[in-house]
Every structure is written in structure tokens, then in C-alpha cells.
Design a protein around this motif. Sequence first.
Motif, PDB file in Angstrom:
ATOM      1  N   PHE A  29       1.631  -1.189 -10.003  1.00  0.00           N
ATOM      2  CA  PHE A  29       2.610  -0.120  -9.784  1.00  0.00           C
ATOM      3  C   PHE A  29       2.970   0.587 -11.090  1.00  0.00           C
ATOM      4  N   ALA A  30       3.231  -0.208 -12.127  1.00  0.00           N
ATOM      5  CA  ALA A  30       3.655   0.382 -13.401  1.00  0.00           C
ATOM      6  C   ALA A  30       2.551   1.225 -14.012  1.00  0.00           C
TER       7      ALA A  30
ATOM      8  N   PRO B 290       1.107 -14.909  -6.622  1.00  0.00           N
ATOM      9  CA  PRO B 290       0.422 -14.239  -7.734  1.00  0.00           C
ATOM     10  C   PRO B 290       0.037 -12.802  -7.395  1.00  0.00           C
ATOM     11  N   TRP B 291      -0.397 -12.577  -6.161  1.00  0.00           N
ATOM     12  CA  TRP B 291      -0.768 -11.228  -5.731  1.00  0.00           C
ATOM     13  C   TRP B 291       0.436 -10.301  -5.769  1.00  0.00           C
ATOM     14  N   GLY B 292       1.556 -10.777  -5.231  1.00  0.00           N
ATOM     15  CA  GLY B 292       2.756  -9.942  -5.199  1.00  0.00           C
ATOM     16  C   GLY B 292       3.309  -9.674  -6.584  1.00  0.00           C
ATOM     17  N   TYR B 293       3.344 -10.688  -7.443  1.00  0.00           N
ATOM     18  CA  TYR B 293       3.859 -10.524  -8.795  1.00  0.00           C
ATOM     19  C   TYR B 293       2.930  -9.643  -9.640  1.00  0.00           C
ATOM     20  N   GLY B 294       1.632  -9.816  -9.458  1.00  0.00           N
ATOM     21  CA  GLY B 294       0.674  -9.034 -10.233  1.00  0.00           C
ATOM     22  C   GLY B 294       0.770  -7.543  -9.977  1.00  0.00           C
ATOM     23  N   HIS B 295       1.333  -7.178  -8.853  1.00  0.00           N
ATOM     24  CA  HIS B 295       1.462  -5.754  -8.528  1.00  0.00           C
ATOM     25  C   HIS B 295       2.449  -5.030  -9.438  1.00  0.00           C
TER      26      HIS B 295
ATOM     27  N   GLY C 183       0.818  -1.213   0.000  1.00  0.00           N
ATOM     28  CA  GLY C 183       0.000   0.000   0.000  1.00  0.00           C
ATOM     29  C   GLY C 183       0.847   1.257   0.000  1.00  0.00           C
ATOM     30  N   LEU C 184       1.930   1.233   0.750  1.00  0.00           N
ATOM     31  CA  LEU C 184       2.817   2.398   0.800  1.00  0.00           C
ATOM     32  C   LEU C 184       3.479   2.647  -0.551  1.00  0.00           C
ATOM     33  N   PHE C 185       3.856   1.571  -1.246  1.00  0.00           N
ATOM     34  CA  PHE C 185       4.469   1.764  -2.568  1.00  0.00           C
ATOM     35  C   PHE C 185       3.434   2.246  -3.580  1.00  0.00           C
ATOM     36  N   THR C 186       2.202   1.800  -3.421  1.00  0.00           N
ATOM     37  CA  THR C 186       1.132   2.316  -4.279  1.00  0.00           C
ATOM     38  C   THR C 186       0.965   3.810  -4.073  1.00  0.00           C
ATOM     39  N   ILE C 187       1.029   4.248  -2.833  1.00  0.00           N
ATOM     40  CA  ILE C 187       0.942   5.685  -2.545  1.00  0.00           C
ATOM     41  C   ILE C 187       2.107   6.424  -3.190  1.00  0.00           C
TER      42      ILE C 187
END
Length: 384
Positions: free
Chosen positions: A276-277, A267-272, A201-205
Motif C-alpha cells: 500500500f505504501a 504475514p500476508w496482511g502485515y506485508g501489505h 484488493g479494493l484498498f490497493t485500487i
Amino acid sequence: MTARSRDEGHRAATPLELFFDLCFVVAVAQAGQRLVHALAEGHPGSGIIGYFFVFFGVWWAWMNFTWFASAYDCDDVPYRIATLVQITGVLVYAAGVSRAFDQNDWTVAVIGYLIMRVALTAQWLRAAAGEESPGGRTAALTYAAGLVVCQAGWVGLLFAPDDLKRWLFLVLVVAELMVPVVAERNHQTPWHAHHIVERYGLFTIIVLGETIAASTVAVKSALDEHEALGELLPLAAGGLLIVFAAWWIYFAVPMHEHLNSNREAIPWGYGHLLIFASGAAIGAGIEVAVEHAVGKAHISQLAANAAVTVPSALFLLMVWLLHSRHFKRGLAQQLVLPLAAVALLACTWAGPYAVLYAGLVATATVVVGMTLSVRGRPPALSVG
């Protein structure tokens, strides 16, 4: 160094982790700037491919540290020094982004990765030494070996012919992604679900914040050189609404309740990578739209609109796929984000007001989603 407990209460991001994330702002900004230049010059194909390549490096470096820290962060002096060395590697990588993007020259970027990998490999070896279980020790050693082998591959990439580098890059991407799968096939490292979700969530921010910063700079620069307020206000308003809605939608569900094992987490972590991109690319797209509005971008109105609507639609679709669909109830709730993504893409053909319309669609998506969520809740039990 010993493993942390997966059931540890009040697990939260540390100041060192926040500092680590902050340094990635530089690398994300560099990738976004190169994407803006490529799109504004009418080279979407090479621009998107180059953006994916350099952004993968940013994301994977962040991933390597984040999942290790969730399982083994002991916050002592050696750990802090190793993390600061990794930050140094991130900054070196960021300095090489423009060369990698424009000239397919990965020398500086690989040097940055080498710095990061030396420190992270030492961390995994230290974790292996402190592991009490044979499975945990084997997993840590596999991680260390995988990092060394993959890094040797990146160094070898520097000596490959230029026309083969991009294909070899894809091979190395697959190898990198396989390291956690192989390392944890028999033993799951003790990452903390709530902590991991907070870190993501922090990286999304960060990427959404970078979008706002990039858009602000673009609008300011345009206003300093042109009297184009009428064209820029709809872009600024629409872009802001898109970013606000993206934040709202991403943080609408308690994702840590879904991550129970590597089967869900990997899959959740890789899909991010795509979340992010695409989140960062929204800002790049808004910059391109601003440059088109003031006559600096040599592209069509349709291409300028697509630079915003396509990453916005991808963001919503990926959030639904990885996040929201696990918490939606009923067909109506499940269709909100996919249909919103289609509506955002349709805004591409809306002319000069496409970004504003896209912002209104994103806002309507939040309103509809909240309304359906409230209606779908079971009634409260009477206590009388």
C-alpha cells in the motif's frame, strides 16, 4: 453480534465498507503530499521516515476495522453507528497528518485514533458478549484489552520528549502488531478469506487511484504555468504504464486460495503495509518528477527518477513475495517480478526518460508474465 461463517457463500464487501475505504483517500492523499514536499526539497531521509510513520497509522486503522468486519459484521444500527464513529476518527487523523509529518506533533492524529479506538473497542466487547465459544470470547476480550493498552501508549507518547517520540513510536508499532498474534494464538477469529482478499484488493485500487489523481493534478498544474509539454508527456505516459501494470500484476492470481489460516494470513496482511505504501508513493514520486521537469524541485535528475523507480520496484517485489510466488511454476516464472524490480531500479540512471523507460519495463513484465503463464498451463484433455 455473532461471528460470521468462514464458509459463507457469496461474501462480498458491503456499501458501508466501501464508504469506510473512501474516507481513507483523504488520509492517503495527505501522507502523499507531505512526501512530495520532502522529496522535492531534497530531504529524502526525513521524508521517507515521516511517510512511513503517518502511513502506518492509516494502514493500521484500516486493518483493525477490516479484519473485525470480516469476522463479525452484523450490519445492524449499533454496528453502523460505531463504524461511522470510526470514519470520523479517520478524518480527524487525516487532519493531523501534516502536523505529525512536519512538526512531529501527534496530538491531532492521536485524538483521531482515540475516537476510532473507542468505537472499535466497543465492537470487540460486543463481539465477546455474543460469542458462544470460550476461545472466541477470550480472543475478543484480548483484542479489546490490547486496543486499550496500546491507545494508552499513544496518549502517553504525546507527553514524551520530542527526541524520544520516534523511538517510542516504533515500540508502539511492535505492540500494535503483537495484539492480533496474542489474541488469536489459541483461537482464530472467523475472517473470510475471499472477503479479506477482496477488501485488500479494493484498498490497493484506492492507493493506485490516488496515484493517478495526484499525477494528473501535477501535470495539469505544470501545464498551466509552463510550456513543458515535451518534458511532461514522457512522464505522464510512463507513470500511466506503471500504474496499469501494477494493477494487472496485483490482481493476476486468486490469492484467497492461499489464505487457509493465520499462519499465512498474518504475514500476508502485515506485508501489505509495504504494498500500500509503495503504491501510494509511486504517485508522490511522479509528482516530484513533474516538479523537477518544470524546475520547481531542488534535487538532481537522479533523485527525481528514484522517487518513481524505487517505490515501483518495491511494489513489484512485495507483490511477488506475498502474492505471485505462491502460484508461479518453474524458475522462469518465479524470476519475472524480481528481475523486473531490478530493471526498474536500473532505469533510475536513464536520465530525463527514466519514468517512460520504467513504464515500458513494467509493461514488458506483464507481457512476459502472461506469456510464461500460458505456456506453463497443462494441455486441455481431449473430449473426442
